[in-house]
Scaffold this motif. Structure first.
Motif: not given
Length: 283
Positions: A188, A191-192, A238, A253
């Protein structure tokens, strides 16, 4: 000594507490996770378990963390493993279940609110044949995985830091920083974004540490942590999660900002509910 946090920190006094024991203990626990966990992951990932293979392998690696901290406390510090959890002679399973139930309710409310605010974010992904093996694996392994992290971060690390200072607020912050660091390896983060995900992990750690220190034991924190991870694994996950499971609903997402806001609100509500009930009982 009526202060719950002081009672919890004082549990470390029963053992052998030379500074070198904690230094060696931290190294051994880390090595158990990195080296032993890597070996366990590699071994289990070659076992033909179908869709749950990766999930079981990741949890197996974390269970090496549990083995490491228990060995350190019993062998190196010469004290009972329950001193990582509670000053009582037995674990309070009811307290653990209460923590899980309250956090599950808050997590579900957060997800329902997210669905109402952002229609279409969650999709129905239920597949009974895929879901049932994950139910069995998650119910068996997730509580142990969460207990491992709680015994290390809210137990061993917090009590070790408590040998140097006894201010609960400072201990909660420091142990949460330690909790955040290894979680920055989760997918994560890439990704974020580093800072928003670090904030999520830190707030979760701070919530669990504050609960443990306020209650003077780990059962509530273990229960809340397990409840959180079970909801994610089985019901509301998610895409791109560190635990790729067959959940009932799946979001395309993660919304890390929404997650952070609802995490803070849920932590406040958890404290208000659990400790309001506690203070009422003591009146």
């Amino acid at each position: 000594m009526n202060n719950p946090s002081a009672q919890f920190l004082a549990l470390a006094d029963a053992g052998r507490n030379a500074w070198w024991r904690y230094l060696l203990g931290m190294v051994f626990v880390a090595a158990s996770w990195v080296i032993g966990g890597g070996f366990a992951y590699g071994l289990v990932s070659h076992v033909p378990l179908g869709d749950v293979t990766e999930f079981v392998a990741i949890n197996a690696s974390i269970l090496m963390l549990l083995a490491g901290v228990l060995a350190v406390v019993v062998v190196l510090h010469r004290r009972g493993w329950r001193t990582l959890v509670t000053p009582r002679s037995r674990l309070d399973w009811r307290r653990m279940a209460e923590g899980a139930a309250v956090w599950v309710a808050l997590a579900v409310l957060s997800a329902v609110a997210e669905h109402l605010l952002y229609p279409g974010r969650y999709g129905w992904s239920f597949d009974l044949q895929r879901w049932l093996p994950f139910v069995a694996a998650a119910l068996l392994l997730t509580p142990l995985q969460c207990a491992a992290e709680e015994l290390v971060f809210r137990g061993y690390v917090t009590q070790a830091l408590g040998r140097l200072l006894r201010r609960p607020a400072v201990l909660a912050v420091l142990s949460s920083v330690v909790f955040t660091i290894p979680h920055l390896l989760n997918p994560e983060v890439a990704a974020y974004g580093l800072w928003i995900m670090a904030a999520n992990y830190f707030v979760m750690g701070l919530f669990l540490a504050s609960v443990a220190l306020r209650d003077g034991r780990l059962e509530l924190a273990i229960g809340a942590h397990a409840g959180n991870n079970l909801v994610l694994a089985l019901f509301i996950n998610y895409e791109g999660s560190v635990f790729d499971t067959a959940s009932v609903f799946t979001a395309g997402e993660l919304d890390p900002v929404y997650s952070l806001v609802t995490l803070i609100l849920s932590a406040v509500l958890f404290h208000l509910w659990i400790f309001r009930k506690q203070s009422t009982r003591h009146e």
